[in-house]
Write a protein that holds these residues in place. Sequence first.
Motif, PDB file in Angstrom:
ATOM      1  N   VAL A   1       7.462 -22.348  51.760  1.00  0.00           N
ATOM      2  CA  VAL A   1       6.751 -22.598  53.011  1.00  0.00           C
ATOM      3  C   VAL A   1       7.262 -21.601  54.051  1.00  0.00           C
ATOM      4  CG1 VAL A   1       6.255 -24.293  54.816  1.00  0.00           C
ATOM      5  CG2 VAL A   1       6.565 -25.055  52.455  1.00  0.00           C
ATOM      6  N   PRO A   2       6.404 -20.725  54.543  1.00  0.00           N
ATOM      7  CA  PRO A   2       6.846 -19.762  55.556  1.00  0.00           C
ATOM      8  C   PRO A   2       7.382 -20.474  56.801  1.00  0.00           C
ATOM      9  CG  PRO A   2       4.654 -19.195  54.728  1.00  0.00           C
ATOM     10  CD  PRO A   2       4.981 -20.557  54.202  1.00  0.00           C
ATOM     11  N   GLU A   3       8.425 -19.915  57.381  1.00  0.00           N
ATOM     12  CA  GLU A   3       9.018 -20.483  58.591  1.00  0.00           C
ATOM     13  C   GLU A   3       8.029 -20.493  59.752  1.00  0.00           C
ATOM     14  OE1 GLU A   3      11.975 -21.928  59.081  1.00  0.00           O
ATOM     15  OE2 GLU A   3      12.621 -21.606  57.012  1.00  0.00           O
ATOM     16  N   SER A   4       7.053 -19.599  59.728  1.00  0.00           N
ATOM     17  CA  SER A   4       6.101 -19.477  60.837  1.00  0.00           C
ATOM     18  C   SER A   4       4.990 -20.526  60.796  1.00  0.00           C
ATOM     19  CB  SER A   4       5.466 -18.085  60.812  1.00  0.00           C
ATOM     20  OG  SER A   4       4.754 -17.898  59.596  1.00  0.00           O
ATOM     21  N   VAL A   5       4.936 -21.342  59.733  1.00  0.00           N
ATOM     22  CA  VAL A   5       3.878 -22.344  59.587  1.00  0.00           C
ATOM     23  C   VAL A   5       4.415 -23.713  59.991  1.00  0.00           C
ATOM     24  CG1 VAL A   5       2.316 -23.475  57.946  1.00  0.00           C
ATOM     25  CG2 VAL A   5       2.800 -21.040  57.724  1.00  0.00           C
ATOM     26  N   THR A   6       3.641 -24.435  60.796  1.00  0.00           N
ATOM     27  CA  THR A   6       4.008 -25.798  61.176  1.00  0.00           C
ATOM     28  C   THR A   6       3.001 -26.773  60.573  1.00  0.00           C
ATOM     29  OG1 THR A   6       2.748 -25.695  63.233  1.00  0.00           O
ATOM     30  CG2 THR A   6       5.072 -25.077  63.346  1.00  0.00           C
ATOM     31  N   PHE A   7       3.418 -28.014  60.428  1.00  0.00           N
ATOM     32  CA  PHE A   7       2.579 -29.042  59.820  1.00  0.00           C
ATOM     33  C   PHE A   7       2.563 -30.295  60.672  1.00  0.00           C
ATOM     34  CE2 PHE A   7       3.925 -26.450  56.325  1.00  0.00           C
ATOM     35  CZ  PHE A   7       2.817 -26.377  55.512  1.00  0.00           C
ATOM     36  N   THR A   8       1.476 -31.007  60.608  1.00  0.00           N
ATOM     37  CA  THR A   8       1.371 -32.358  61.124  1.00  0.00           C
ATOM     38  C   THR A   8       0.851 -33.208  59.976  1.00  0.00           C
ATOM     39  OG1 THR A   8       0.839 -31.551  63.337  1.00  0.00           O
ATOM     40  CG2 THR A   8       0.282 -33.849  62.853  1.00  0.00           C
ATOM     41  N   VAL A   9       1.608 -34.193  59.582  1.00  0.00           N
ATOM     42  CA  VAL A   9       1.183 -35.077  58.501  1.00  0.00           C
ATOM     43  C   VAL A   9       0.643 -36.348  59.132  1.00  0.00           C
ATOM     44  CG1 VAL A   9       1.908 -36.394  56.481  1.00  0.00           C
ATOM     45  CG2 VAL A   9       2.876 -34.129  56.904  1.00  0.00           C
ATOM     46  N   LEU A  10      -0.576 -36.691  58.772  1.00  0.00           N
ATOM     47  CA  LEU A  10      -1.245 -37.874  59.300  1.00  0.00           C
ATOM     48  C   LEU A  10      -1.587 -38.791  58.137  1.00  0.00           C
ATOM     49  CD1 LEU A  10      -3.712 -35.999  61.664  1.00  0.00           C
ATOM     50  CD2 LEU A  10      -1.543 -37.046  62.296  1.00  0.00           C
ATOM     51  N   GLU A  11      -1.581 -40.070  58.392  1.00  0.00           N
ATOM     52  CA  GLU A  11      -1.893 -41.051  57.360  1.00  0.00           C
ATOM     53  C   GLU A  11      -3.117 -41.853  57.789  1.00  0.00           C
ATOM     54  OE1 GLU A  11       0.645 -44.148  54.641  1.00  0.00           O
ATOM     55  OE2 GLU A  11       1.346 -43.735  56.663  1.00  0.00           O
ATOM     56  N   ASP A  12      -4.164 -41.801  56.969  1.00  0.00           N
ATOM     57  CA  ASP A  12      -5.359 -42.592  57.250  1.00  0.00           C
ATOM     58  C   ASP A  12      -5.069 -44.070  57.020  1.00  0.00           C
ATOM     59  OD1 ASP A  12      -6.849 -40.332  57.792  1.00  0.00           O
ATOM     60  OD2 ASP A  12      -7.841 -40.283  55.843  1.00  0.00           O
TER      61      ASP A  12
END
Length: 97
Positions: A41-52
């Motif tokens: 996972v590149p350091e420059s990428v951010t994530f938001t994990v959402l749960e339906d």
Amino acid sequence: MPAHLTQSQQFIIDKALADAGFRRRLMADPAAAMRDAGLVVPESVTFTVLEDTATHIHLVLPPQLDEGELSDGDLDGVAGGRQAAISPWKLFRTRDA
């Protein structure tokens, strides 16, 4: 695997469904959890994990394309059924791949 998911996405979803501890780590620190699971996972990428839930569903829009013209390669790909935008997920691979 649903056609709209990459192998990396399906891998993470399957792992989160099977492993409650991984799911908690994924919700708290997505990039670290994915790295621990073997994804690069590149350091420059951010994530938001959402749960339906049954009453709250998230709609995720793809990246917006540039307003300019498509290249010949993009036009050929679109004519063949490929999306013109490249999913950021396509950049990830497992460490042993």
